[in-house]
Scaffold this active site. Structure first.
Site, PDB file in Angstrom:
ATOM      1  N   GLU A   1      -0.631  -1.348  -5.315  1.00  0.00           N
ATOM      2  CA  GLU A   1      -2.269  -0.540  -5.587  1.00  0.00           C
ATOM      3  C   GLU A   1      -1.447   0.789  -6.472  1.00  0.00           C
ATOM      4  O   GLU A   1      -0.231   1.474  -6.210  1.00  0.00           O
ATOM      5  CB  GLU A   1      -2.862   0.352  -4.149  1.00  0.00           C
ATOM      6  CG  GLU A   1      -3.767   0.821  -4.383  1.00  0.00           C
ATOM      7  CD  GLU A   1      -4.503   0.985  -3.044  1.00  0.00           C
ATOM      8  OE1 GLU A   1      -5.746   1.400  -3.073  1.00  0.00           O
ATOM      9  OE2 GLU A   1      -3.944   0.371  -2.097  1.00  0.00           O
TER      10      GLU A   1
ATOM     11  N   ASP B   1      -2.664   0.402   7.055  1.00  0.00           N
ATOM     12  CA  ASP B   1      -2.253   0.260   5.631  1.00  0.00           C
ATOM     13  C   ASP B   1      -1.332  -0.604   5.464  1.00  0.00           C
ATOM     14  O   ASP B   1      -1.467  -1.371   4.429  1.00  0.00           O
ATOM     15  CB  ASP B   1      -0.975   1.226   5.425  1.00  0.00           C
ATOM     16  CG  ASP B   1      -1.429   2.732   6.410  1.00  0.00           C
ATOM     17  OD1 ASP B   1      -1.325   3.249   5.806  1.00  0.00           O
ATOM     18  OD2 ASP B   1      -1.551   3.206   7.363  1.00  0.00           O
TER      19      ASP B   1
ATOM     20  N   ASP C   1       0.952  -0.736   0.451  1.00  0.00           N
ATOM     21  CA  ASP C   1      -0.260   0.180  -0.063  1.00  0.00           C
ATOM     22  C   ASP C   1      -0.001   0.988  -0.213  1.00  0.00           C
ATOM     23  O   ASP C   1       1.472   1.318   1.043  1.00  0.00           O
ATOM     24  CB  ASP C   1      -0.565   0.075   1.545  1.00  0.00           C
ATOM     25  CG  ASP C   1      -1.892   1.114   1.466  1.00  0.00           C
ATOM     26  OD1 ASP C   1      -2.322   1.247   0.445  1.00  0.00           O
ATOM     27  OD2 ASP C   1      -2.482   1.681   2.501  1.00  0.00           O
TER      28      ASP C   1
END
Length: 164
Positions: free
Chosen positions: A67, A140, A7
């Site tokens: 991501e 996260d 992330d």
């Protein structure tokens, strides 16, 4: 197969290391890399690079999934996080890993079965799919595990998600 899910971020980079064998998951590690806002920007990038390089060496993942960024507010923050994301990708490339990227919509669809699922629904599914006692914290880290799960569900089509 070992997947390192990321992330992306600057202040907080979430990571999740998942082993995926025969439709079964095993969590090897998860957590965050934090950088202090009082530290110079170049030094923060170096911290992220160094810490991710250590994780890659430790777990020797087969794939690196990250991501894609989605921003609609602060341009300066978006640029800095974009630069941090570049460093995160560089750490993987320098270790010889292929990089795969997924949109938030794809991740939610793969993990929760619904592309508009809220954060809590995704986190609950991460907990269930990985057979964890509680939702991983901080958020996260849970998000990074979701990226790894998404990648595992796309293995038959992974060439479509390879960063070009």
């Amino acid at each position: 197969m070992i997947i390192l899910g990321i992330d992306p971020g600057l202040a907080i980079v979430g990571y999740g290391v998942v082993e995926y064998i025969g439709n079964r998951y095993g969590v090897l590690d998860y957590g965050v890399i934090r950088t202090d806002s009082k530290t110079s920007f170049p030094e923060r990038l170096k911290i992220i690079y160094d810490e991710l390089s250590i994780l890659i060496e430790k777990y020797n993942p087969d794939d690196f999934a990250i991501e894609e960024l989605f921003f609609n507010k602060n341009v300066k923050t978006a640029i800095q996080v974009g630069q941090a994301r570049g460093v995160e990708i560089l750490s993987a490339i320098n270790k010889g890993l292929e990089v795969y990227e997924y949109t938030p919509l794809q991740i939610k669809q793969a993990v929760a079965g619904y592309g508009r699922a809220d954060k809590k629904q995704v986190q609950e599914m991460v907990k269930l799919l990985l057979n964890l006692k509680k939702i991983p914290k901080p958020d996260d880290a849970a998000d990074a595990l979701a990226v790894a799960i998404c990648h595992s569900s796309c293995l038959n089509f992974k060439e479509d998600f390879k960063m070009k």
